[in-house]
Design a protein around this motif. Structure first.
Motif, PDB file in Angstrom:
ATOM      1  N   ASP A   1      -1.457  -4.226   6.413  1.00 56.57           N
ATOM      2  CA  ASP A   1      -1.268  -2.782   6.500  1.00 56.57           C
ATOM      3  C   ASP A   1      -1.507  -2.310   7.923  1.00 56.57           C
ATOM      4  OD1 ASP A   1      -0.566  -0.335   5.627  1.00 56.57           O
ATOM      5  OD2 ASP A   1      -2.282   0.000   4.322  1.00 56.57           O
TER       6      ASP A   1
ATOM      7  N   ALA B   1      -5.901  -2.443   2.364  1.00 55.45           N
ATOM      8  CA  ALA B   1      -5.137  -1.219   2.583  1.00 55.45           C
ATOM      9  C   ALA B   1      -5.891  -0.283   3.508  1.00 55.45           C
ATOM     10  CB  ALA B   1      -4.854  -0.525   1.253  1.00 55.45           C
TER      11      ALA B   1
ATOM     12  N   GLN C   1       0.823  -1.193   0.000  1.00 59.46           N
ATOM     13  CA  GLN C   1       0.000   0.000   0.000  1.00 59.46           C
ATOM     14  C   GLN C   1       0.857   1.242   0.000  1.00 59.46           C
ATOM     15  OE1 GLN C   1      -1.827   0.935   3.605  1.00 59.46           O
ATOM     16  NE2 GLN C   1      -2.304   2.965   2.874  1.00 59.46           N
TER      17      GLN C   1
ATOM     18  N   ALA D   1       4.024  -4.030   6.428  1.00 64.62           N
ATOM     19  CA  ALA D   1       3.457  -2.786   6.937  1.00 64.62           C
ATOM     20  C   ALA D   1       4.444  -2.077   7.846  1.00 64.62           C
ATOM     21  CB  ALA D   1       2.161  -3.067   7.691  1.00 64.62           C
TER      22      ALA D   1
END
Length: 1007
Positions: free
Chosen positions: A478, A520, A12, A772
């Protein structure tokens, strides 16, 4: 391994930034981060037990049992050893002793282990006053069951243990001698429940297996005293009332039975219409929402029941109000449950309204009687019930989420039903949503354990959720920080729910709304309560946090993409728009409504749509001035877009594989990209100068800014950073754009200095891909003063808010399902190093003073503490200088160039004096002296004092006064040098003898 169902993983993109800010010297560079906390899987299925104090929970997790701090949401200690899956000795079951001091585990290998789980030490670790260590194994023995052990139980004193296996037997163990004293028979199949009677004088153990009969034995004689038959399916739980007379049992036959275990009879059968895995007995006096309950026997159950409702309620509502048709029911085993069914009041749900019908049991007119318009429903105790209606009525069945219900066991009346259940529905038809229900009397709270490994705590008095703990999160995709003070952490995992953690205690709120995996997340520093999410259900969702209650609700849904939405980014300045990127190769720009309130739904409609790339788009990012949007794709390119109309500004080419992350520098006109080619590239956008009616070029691309002016910049690669051994998945700017921190598929986090293009530090605490990375952000309230003179046009450098990250805190997560909270300890380490240096200087001065004062023993101890082998050697040797006047001896200075060694004295008295001195040392000081001697022994010049010290210390080891670890490795290092010194001395003696012989011969010849 593909991520998110794609050929390659998708990372993301988040908002980056460019702009002017404070001088860079105001932000010190980072050198080191330390783990402040690590939150991984602590419960993956099996048993959970709650300590009587309510402070800890013991959770089964593969081959170990984790002890969880309920208040902090962190693992205190671990019982067992975490290793490879192949070598892991899986825990099949465990039990906690009545005094909460010991835990007994049963393992796949057939071993029992007795643990003292309260073994911890006090100290400072990660800013905590307690540092816990793994529990220690006190005893271990063989189970001798023919197969795995399914249940364990301890008697009230804790000296007897019962084990129930899959071999249809219950064994009684004497824990003092680990001896099996009884083998109890009488049940068939795998033991499903096993409990001791809470009254010690009764000396009874109760068990049930697949034959559904509850048996009780005398643990002294082994005689079977009771055989309680009443259930028609697996018995799942037993609970004893404090009067020691009544016992409650429940099972998957959807009934609860109250037993009088003194007389051995069934007092009452309570139909609950739901399969139960657990039942708990409540205190004699307690409070419920709205009223207080006293006396009697009250129980709490939690399950999932089948409800019946009318599909086309609007067509038959009027008819149902007038219809008083008797429901004719035929039960296959009518004679066994006729009395029970006569009391049963079936609830028919119709669009939220309840209509009650009393079911009357009749026999069919004949064996060949035909039932017309019948619907078969599984409604009670597993029996097939056929309902016949004189009017055609379409019914449906469905599962209602598991709720807590409180019953008066003696009257069979339900006195309370939970209305705020947080339990998700069972994923499989006929499955269970709740696997265990615990009650803690001291906290007066329930703990609901769900099939998806969540632990939900409810207060009995209010039935409000105190905390929700997530036992297993699966792969983390994420992470973003949310809230005014970055107090909450939103996490997207391989789930349809967003997990919102409160960082201080890791209590979790599940945000439900997406119908497929959430991929995301995005936040903006201009509105810290706003959250965006996107997923594989082709939608984007807008969430808003209520500042006072910290409750997050969905206020808007956008569903214009045709494929999975893999990345999303919010504008930074005013949160006026956001951009989304999808597998349909399109990016969409959406307007954010100006008025956002919790509970007020807003409409999300894309303003612009552009087909951006030829392949999947992995990431999007917005510059801090909200003027430029960057997108990275699997087509190996990064594109820059105008945020006004999504017009193309430029294309960055140079990566050999797909681009996974794009970021803007917070201070310079620089774009950062990371790729699957293991490279990190910094691209210079250059200066866009406002020149009226002038067209210039940016590489081979003509750029037009958002105000219609044509501008140009040199598009070049400033730097390429190499160091990761696999794909670089995420990156963030630190230290006002002077540093980078990156994560990769190799599980590493790397800290980079942009100025030197070097990796400053590498952090290896993840076992798999790190997808992430999130850090605290703050917005400065100043803006850049740079403007073009006499121009009303703002260029790309104009009015860029300086986004400064509060970089003392970072969070990372990846495929290993672990959330790692990092704390910047650069200043702390510098202060510690300065204090150590100051202390070292003082100690060196003290050592010099001691040597000057001829206090050799104190000096020896201090030199050993400082780990100075050379100074220790000189103290042991006791080099002496003799002044010419007065013939007074004193210990020389450390600089041997200013002394004249006249003799070697071992602590004033030779070897005997050295022995006396060494005996005055502590054990750790002796170990240090032994290490120093091994260093001296490598030199032939110092071998004599080294051999003396080694000889004395080996004598202490031989008589047991000194116990040193690694003695064998020490001897392996000392023996070769000792043999070399011995051979050298032997050769020297031979040479001396030869010289003496030669001298004697010469003297005879001379005479």
């Amino acid at each position: 391994m593909a991520r998110r169902g794609r050929a390659q993983p998708t990372a993301q993109g988040k908002r980056g930034g460019g702009g002017m800010g404070k001088p860079r010297s105001a932000w010190s560079q980072k050198n080191e981060y330390e783990i402040e906390a690590k939150h991984g899987a602590f419960f993956t299925g099996g048993l959970v037990q709650w300590s009587s104090s309510g402070e800890e929970m013991l959770c089964q997790c593969g081959g170990v049992v984790h002890v969880l701090d309920v208040q902090q949401g962190r693992i205190k200690t671990t019982l067992g050893q975490i290793g490879d899956v192949e070598d892991e000795d899986t825990v099949t079951t465990f039990t906690l002793s009545p005094d909460n001091e010991a835990v007994i585990t049963s393992h796949k290998s057939g071993l029992f282990r007795l643990w003292n789980w309260r073994d911890w030490i006090h100290g400072e670790c990660n800013n905590s006053s307690l540092h816990f260590i793994d529990g220690s194994v006190q005893k271990m023995w063989k189970s001798i069951h023919k197969g795995p052990v399914a249940r364990l139980a301890l008697n009230p004193t804790g000296w007897l243990m019962a084990s129930g296996g899959s071999d249809s037997s219950v064994r009684i163990w004497d824990l003092q001698h680990q001896a099996c004293t009884l083998n109890l028979r009488g049940i068939q199949g795998v033991v499903s429940v096993l409990e001791f009677h809470p009254e010690e004088e009764r000396s009874q153990v109760f068990a049930a297996a697949d034959d559904t009969t509850i048996c009780a034995w005398d643990v002294k004689t082994g005689e079977r005293q009771l055989s309680l038959a009443g259930h028609f399916s697996k018995v799942t739980a037993l609970a004893f009332h404090k009067d020691f007379k009544h016992m409650i049992s429940c099972g998957r036959d959807k009934v609860v039975i109250v037993w009088d275990i003194v007389r051995g009879v069934k007092e009452r059968t309570l139909p609950v219409y739901e399969s139960l895995e657990c039942v708990v007995i409540l205190p004699t006096k307690f409070s419920l929402p709205g009223h207080t309950v006293k006396g009697g026997i009250h129980i709490a159950t939690a399950g999932e029941r089948v409800m019946v409702w009318v599909e086309k309620e609007e067509e038959v509502q009027e008819q149902l109000q007038e219809w008083n048709e008797e429901v004719i029911v035929w039960v296959e085993k009518e004679e066994e449950v006729q009395e029970q069914l006569q009391e049963w009041n079936e609830e028919v749900m119709s669009d939220g309204a309840l209509k009650s019908h009393i079911i009357r049991v009749i026999r069919p007119p004949s064996d060949d009687y035909m039932w017309d318009n019948s619907q078969e429903l599984e409604l009670h105790a597993g029996y097939s019930i056929l309902c016949n209606f004189s009017h055609e009525l379409k019914l449906s069945t469905g599962m209602v989420s598991g709720v807590l219900r409180v019953w008066d066991a003696l009257s069979g009346r339900e006195i309370y039903s939970q209305e705020n259940s947080l339990v998700s529905k069972a994923t499989e038809e006929g499955g269970l949503a709740i696997t265990q229900l615990l009650f803690n009397e001291q906290e007066c709270s329930f703990a609901i354990i769900t099939v998806d490994h969540n632990i939900i705590l409810h207060k009995l008095k209010t039935f409000t959720c105190q905390k929700q703990l997530i036992g297993f999160s699966d792969e983390i995709l994420d992470i973003v920080l949310l809230g005014a003070d970055n107090s909450h952490l939103a996490v997207a995992t391989n789930s349809t729910d967003i997990k919102l953690y409160k960082i201080c205690d890791m209590g979790c709120q599940l945000l439900r709304g997406h119908t497929d995996l959430v991929l995301a997340l995005a936040v903006t520093p201009s509105n810290t309560d706003l959250l965006l999410s996107s997923g594989k259900d082709n939608t984007v969702r807008m969430w808003l946090m209520e500042p006072l209650t910290n409750v997050v609700t969905c206020i808007g849904v956008g569903s214009r993409h045709t494929e999975s939405v893999g990345s999303i980014a919010l504008s930074s300045l005013s949160a006026s728009y956001f951009v989304s990127a999808s597998q349909d190769s399109c990016i969409k720009l959406w307007d954010v409504p100006k008025t956002l309130k919790p509970g007020l739904e807003v409409s999300l409609t894309p303003k612009f749509t552009e087909r951006a790339h030829e392949k999947d788009i992995n990431c999007v990012s917005v510059s801090p001035n909200d003027k430029i949007i960057a997108s990275g794709s699997q087509d190996k390119t990064t594109k820059l877009w105008s945020a006004d109309d999504l017009s193309l500004l430029g294309v960055l080419r140079g990566h050999r594989r797909g681009v996974w992350c794009v970021r803007f520098s917070p201070v310079d006109m620089v774009v950062l990209t990371t790729s699957a080619d293991c490279l990190i590239k910094l691209w210079s956008i250059g200066d866009l100068t406002c020149i009226k009616c002038c067209t210039v070029r940016w590489s081979n691309v003509t750029l037009t800014n958002a105000l219609g002016l044509v501008a140009s910049a040199a598009l070049t690669v400033l730097q390429t950073l190499e160091g990761h051994s696999s794909s670089v998945l995420r990156a963030e700017f630190l230290s006002r754009g002077m540093q980078l921190i990156t994560t990769g598929a190799d599980g590493l986090l790397k800290l980079w200095s942009i100025k030197s293009s070097e990796c400053v530090a590498t952090f290896d605490h993840h076992n798999a891909r790190v997808w992430a990375l999130a850090g605290r952000r703050e917005i400065d309230t100043y803006v850049s003063r740079e403007r073009e003179r006499e121009s009303c046009c703002y260029l790309l450098k104009l009015e860029l808010l300086a986004v400064s990250k509060n970089e003392d805190f970072l969070v990372s997560g990846g495929s290993d399902s672990e959330l790692v909270l990092w704390r910047d300890v650069t200043l702390k380490k510098q202060d510690e190093a300065r204090k150590v240096q100051e202390k070292l200087i003082l100690q060196e001065q003290e050592l010099a003073n001691l040597l000057k004062a001829d206090q050799l023993l104190t000096a020896l101890k201090l030199a050993l503490t400082l780990d100075r082998p050379l100074q220790v050697l000189r103290i042991v040797q006791g080099k002496i200088t003799r002044q010419k006047k007065g013939r007074r001896c004193h210990l020389s200075a450390l600089d041997s160039s200013h002394i004249f060694p006249l003799s070697v004295e071992v602590i004033k008295k030779g070897k005997a004096g050295l022995e006396d001195t060494i005996r005055q040392l502590r054990a750790d000081q002796k170990e240090s002296l032994l290490k120093c001697a091994s260093v001296w022994n490598t030199s032939s010049k110092n071998c004599h004092p080294a051999q003396l010290v080694i000889s004395i210390l080996l004598d202490d080891i031989a008589i047991g006064e000194l116990k040193t670890p690694g003695l064998s490795s020490f001897l392996e290092g000392v023996i070769p040098y000792t043999e070399r010194h011995f051979n050298r001395l032997t050769q020297l003696l031979q040479d001396l003898y030869f010289l003496q012989y030669t001298e004697a011969c010469m003297q005879r010849n001379t005479m």
